[in-house]
Enzyme design. Structure first.
Site: not given
Ligand code: AMP
Length: 283
Positions: A61, A150, A31, A37
């Protein structure tokens, strides 16, 4: 565009799509969607009939001292970005949908791919990533899944996981999207104060500096890493986590540059940890 929060409702919708012969593309995200994105979603929409964007701040994570609680959550805006870029479904599950009670199963890529770079400073991070992505793969069962360069180490770790577990899913890797001044887009950029935002340019500028050295004939890995470190240290707000020049697929260091090498770095600007990378080509 539909907003779905449970595995069952998502699977119902995807079963209908599959029965109609539609292909499915998955874009996993946490998000706070930005243009990086959006580029993944657009790539997915160009290659699939139905695009599922998952928005899930994956607790497994994050390390104990990391920014799980502070991580930006902007669902309304995310829905607008995802819709505009061509998503058909947002999957936004609560934690208990992805990690049912008594969760006991982990997916872990061991060895050199996860030992260095971000794996060294974020122990357990990639185990969380591979665990959640394997769950999303099994929930959605897409033909294709989209990830950004990235997160260069994540790309190699996920490729290895998909190969080792025989996931029949094409991983489609998209280039880094940057702000006009070179800063790699990241949800974490919102943590930066105006002064830090300016200081953060040291990351992309240091990659450009490395390219300049290679163009001038430098081939020695250690010399390039040292020069990049010195360059970053000119910025008082920057603290280096790592600078590593590695082979782009096995992520192992070489003494001298190969045809294509990956220069990856993680730098703290104030309290915010940022990553960036570039390929260095020897012509
Ligand atoms: P995140 O929401 O940060 O977990 O990122 C979700 C996906 O978007 C990952 O595959 C990232 O690599 C990708 N991504 C994040 N930032 C960028 C960017 N600036 N350019 C391209 N892809 C990105």
């Amino acid at each position: 565009m539909q907003l779905l929060e449970t595995v069952n409702t998502l699977r119902e919708q995807l079963a209908l799509a599959r029965r109609a012969g539609k292909s499915i593309g998955l874009v996993p995200t946490m998000g706070a969607l930005h243009e990086g994105h959006a580029s993944l979603i657009r790539a997915a929409a160009a290659e699939n009939d139905v695009v599922v964007v998952s928005i899930f701040v994956n607790p497994t994570q994050f390390g104990p001292n990391e920014d799980l609680a502070a991580y930006p959550r902007t669902l309304e805006k995310d829905m607008a970005v995802a819709k505009e870029a061509g998503a058909a479904i947002i999957f936004h599950p609560p934690v208990k949908e992805v990690y049912p009670d008594g969760n006991a199963t982990w997916v872990d890529v061991e060895g050199p791919l996860t030992a260095g770079l971000c794996g060294r400073s974020r122990p357990g991070h990639f185990r969380g990533v591979t665990t959640v992505v394997s769950r999303l793969f099994n929930i959605v069962r897409p033909e294709r899944a989209y990830f950004g360069q990235k997160d260069a180490q994540q790309v190699q770790v996920l490729k290895r996981m998909a190969a080792d577990l025989f996931f029949d899913i094409d991983l489609r890797i998209q280039p880094i999207v940057r702000e006009a001044d070179g800063l790699a887009m990241s949800s974490r950029n919102t943590y930066l104060s105006p002064v830090e935002r300016q200081a953060a340019l040291i990351l992309s500028r240091s990659l450009a500096e490395a390219k300049r050295l290679v163009a001038a004939g430098e081939r020695n890995t250690a010399a390039i890493e040292k020069a990049v470190a010195a360059f970053i240290q000119t910025e008082p707000l920057a603290t280096i986590d790592y600078i590593e020049l590695v082979h782009p697929s096995d992520l192992a260091r070489r003494e001298t540059l190969t045809d294509t090498s990956l220069l990856a770095l993680a730098v703290r600007i104030g309290k915010t940890r940022l990553i960036d990378n570039t390929f260095l080509e020897v012509s």
